[in-house]
Design an enzyme around this catalytic site. Structure first.
Site, PDB file in Angstrom:
ATOM      1  N   HIS A  55      55.460  69.814 -18.602  1.00 25.93           N
ATOM      2  CA  HIS A  55      54.373  70.524 -18.387  1.00 25.93           C
ATOM      3  C   HIS A  55      53.730  69.539 -16.812  1.00 25.93           C
ATOM      4  CE1 HIS A  55      50.612  71.653 -19.380  1.00 25.93           C
ATOM      5  NE2 HIS A  55      49.742  70.877 -19.056  1.00 25.93           N
ATOM      6  N   GLN A  60      48.019  70.953  -8.204  1.00 25.92           N
ATOM      7  CA  GLN A  60      47.253  69.910  -8.228  1.00 25.92           C
ATOM      8  C   GLN A  60      47.368  68.913  -7.361  1.00 25.92           C
ATOM      9  OE1 GLN A  60      45.676  69.546 -12.296  1.00 25.92           O
ATOM     10  NE2 GLN A  60      45.344  71.774 -12.886  1.00 25.92           N
ATOM     11  N   TYR A 120      48.716  78.810 -14.069  1.00 22.69           N
ATOM     12  CA  TYR A 120      47.593  80.024 -14.379  1.00 22.69           C
ATOM     13  C   TYR A 120      46.740  80.459 -13.728  1.00 22.69           C
ATOM     14  CZ  TYR A 120      44.957  75.646 -14.395  1.00 22.69           C
ATOM     15  OH  TYR A 120      44.541  73.809 -14.421  1.00 22.69           O
ATOM     16  N   HIS A 207      46.685  79.175 -22.941  1.00 26.26           N
ATOM     17  CA  HIS A 207      46.130  77.970 -21.818  1.00 26.26           C
ATOM     18  C   HIS A 207      45.259  77.084 -23.569  1.00 26.26           C
ATOM     19  CE1 HIS A 207      43.249  75.551 -20.662  1.00 26.26           C
ATOM     20  NE2 HIS A 207      43.675  75.216 -19.263  1.00 26.26           N
ATOM     21  N   ARG A 210      40.171  77.027 -26.471  1.00 29.63           N
ATOM     22  CA  ARG A 210      39.102  77.398 -25.823  1.00 29.63           C
ATOM     23  C   ARG A 210      39.123  79.214 -24.651  1.00 29.63           C
ATOM     24  NH1 ARG A 210      38.678  74.692 -21.350  1.00 29.63           N
ATOM     25  NH2 ARG A 210      40.260  73.228 -21.657  1.00 29.63           N
ATOM     26  N   HIS A 232      47.692  74.040 -24.457  1.00 31.65           N
ATOM     27  CA  HIS A 232      46.939  72.247 -24.066  1.00 31.65           C
ATOM     28  C   HIS A 232      46.185  72.590 -25.663  1.00 31.65           C
ATOM     29  CE1 HIS A 232      46.362  73.270 -19.230  1.00 31.65           C
ATOM     30  NE2 HIS A 232      47.114  72.356 -19.661  1.00 31.65           N
ATOM     31  N   GLU A 235      42.319  67.734 -26.491  1.00 33.44           N
ATOM     32  CA  GLU A 235      42.303  67.019 -24.738  1.00 33.44           C
ATOM     33  C   GLU A 235      41.910  65.740 -25.050  1.00 33.44           C
ATOM     34  OE1 GLU A 235      43.396  66.977 -20.171  1.00 33.44           O
ATOM     35  OE2 GLU A 235      43.616  68.252 -21.258  1.00 33.44           O
ATOM     36  N   HIS A 269      48.984  68.012 -24.717  1.00 33.30           N
ATOM     37  CA  HIS A 269      48.432  66.598 -24.613  1.00 33.30           C
ATOM     38  C   HIS A 269      48.134  66.228 -26.524  1.00 33.30           C
ATOM     39  CE1 HIS A 269      47.198  66.517 -20.752  1.00 33.30           C
ATOM     40  NE2 HIS A 269      47.196  68.136 -21.007  1.00 33.30           N
ATOM     41  N   ASP A 320      51.658  67.656 -15.109  1.00 33.72           N
ATOM     42  CA  ASP A 320      50.365  67.723 -15.319  1.00 33.72           C
ATOM     43  C   ASP A 320      49.594  68.082 -13.821  1.00 33.72           C
ATOM     44  OD1 ASP A 320      48.301  68.849 -16.228  1.00 33.72           O
ATOM     45  OD2 ASP A 320      47.615  67.277 -17.944  1.00 33.72           O
TER      46      ASP A 320
END
Length: 457
Positions: A55, A60, A120, A207, A210, A232, A235, A269, A320
């Site tokens: 993952h 990031q 994403y 994703h 949510r 996900h 989490e 997670h 992550d």
């Protein structure tokens, strides 16, 4: 044909001395123990199966260190996410290429042979569509090609701003696709990887509960009869509460009741589960995608590791947010979080077993399953995903082979890695990536441009 000679190797049936492997380019075709090295062999000290990083959000990596200051009020995942959205406004395709290449190189130097890129960002700033819907996916795929890492590309379906179908806003606009747009994106990615090595794969990643709806999730699952599925889930406690209020069940509970969760799935997670959810997830055959460094950095919470493993659950590890790309730290922090929670030692090992060996070998197998990758152990017919470490390093030299995994996980760090092969591609040699200088130069140029854009705002 390639040959590797190791003073010792951890094979599918345990430790063996003077091991000579023969590769056909991508796979292991022969293994001989108590062998003699031959002229032309690549010689290493200790050979292990390389793990898959299940993952990653590679972009990031460029944010590392940028969010470690305290805002007014309580800091949490949600305040971090706000900063991440602002960062997104300035990322160009060229930035994404350079950052991904750096992250993939660092993963290999840490001992990972492959990565599951949970990707994403699909649109330009403000949600403007690129002419090619896979413009940014193509940059990730090219970074994998340039660095030689094995890739399972996981385009992300992200259609809504929050649970209940709320509209996208702000930084989320770069993520947005309808189900039909997403299906076209996945097809385009499958076309792009045809020119990649044959160990490359494409899966899907709704994703989260949510960012999609039950109807959309059912539709995309119906259109995807095979391949990995990552999501996900659970989490944050606020997420659990919102899903329960909207859908009438806790996230893992709802997913297990409404989707055919099986060994194709990786639940990322799954931090906040009831005892019943933990057991049910373990029995589903899915892999728990654990990212202990990021989960600690974001203050997510502690996974139900002890009860999950006792129920026979499979797990792997991922980097992550890539705030600190370290294979040993992911494994070490998983165990240490359990020790802090239970106030005990060697929590995740079976009775009479080695904790380091348990963590490493189970993460290797779980990562292989999650990425639909034929690796996870050194055996004939498996991909040549291999990592060599230096057991003569001062942090390991006192240990017999039976304790090397314990030393690697708890006493050493990734600097003991000397060589890494991804499906036979010998990308890390004597501690350096074969493209390291070019990757670093490109990254420094990109990050200079990116940070100047952020400062000018």
């Amino acid at each position: 044909m390639m040959n590797i000679f190791a003073s010792r190797a951890y094979l599918s049936d345990g430790w063996s001395n003077d091991v000579r492997l023969t590769l056909d380019g991508t796979e292991i075709t022969a293994i001989a123990s108590n062998a003699t090295p031959q002229t032309g062999d690549t010689r290493v000290d200790t050979l292990l199966p390389a793990l898959s990083n299940l993952h990653s959000h590679s972009f990031q990596r460029a944010m590392a260190g940028m969010t470690e200051f305290r805002e007014k009020g309580r800091e949490s995942f949600w305040t971090w996410r706000t900063l991440m959205y602002a960062f997104l406004d300035h990322l160009t395709p060229d930035h994404i290429s350079a950052i991904a290449a750096l992250a993939f190189m660092e993963m290999q130097k840490a001992g990972y042979a492959a990565v599951g890129e949970f990707h994403y960002i699909h649109n330009a700033a403000g949600g403007t569509k690129y002419d090619d819907p896979a413009e940014l996916s193509s940059r990730i795929i090219k970074a994998a090609q340039d660095t030689g890492i094995g890739l399972t590309h996981l385009p992300v379906l992200y259609s809504y701003g929050d649970i209940g179908g709320k509209p996208l806003a702000g930084g989320q606009l770069r993520f947005g696709n309808s189900v039909d747009e997403f299906a076209a994106l996945v097809d385009r990615c499958k076309t792009l990887v045809r020119d990649m090595p044959n160990d490359t794969a494409v899966g899907i990643a709704p994703h989260s509960l949510r960012a999609t709806t039950p109807a959309d999730l059912a539709q995309i699952l119906g259109q995807t009869p095979d391949g990995p599925i990552h999501i996900h889930i659970a989490e944050q406690t606020a997420e659990v509460d919102a899903v329960q209020a909207t859908l009438g069940a806790r996230p893992v509970e709802w997913l297990l009741d409404h989707a055919d969760v099986n060994d194709r799935w990786c639940l990322i997670h799954a931090t906040h589960m009831s005892d019943a959810e933990t057991t049910a997830m373990a029995h589903s055959g899915a892999v728990a995608g654990l990212c202990p460094v990021t989960e600690a950095n974001l203050g997510d919470g502690i996974f139900n590791g002890k009860s999950y493993l006792n129920a026979g659950g499979a797990f792997g590890v991922g980097t992550d947010s890539n705030v600190n790309i370290s294979l040993t730290e992911e494994l070490r922090l998983f165990e240490y979080s359990q020790r802090l929670h239970h106030r005990a030692r060697n929590v995740l090992a079976p009775e009479g077993g080695s904790t380091g060996t348990t963590l490493y070998t189970q993460a290797a197998k779980g990562g292989a399953q999650a990425l639909a990758r034929n690796n996870g152990e050194i055996a004939v017919g498996k991909l040549a995903d291999l990592v060599a470490i230096n057991s003569n390093d001062q942090r390991l030299c006192a240990l017999p082979p039976s304790q090397l995994f314990d030393g690697l996980v708890f006493g050493a760090n990734d600097s003991v890695v000397t060589d890494v092969w991804s499906a036979g591609r010998h990308n890390v040699q004597k501690g350096r990536h074969i493209q390291e200088d070019a990757i670093l130069e490109r990254y420094r140029h990109a990050i200079k441009d990116l940070t100047s854009r952020i400062r000018d705002v």
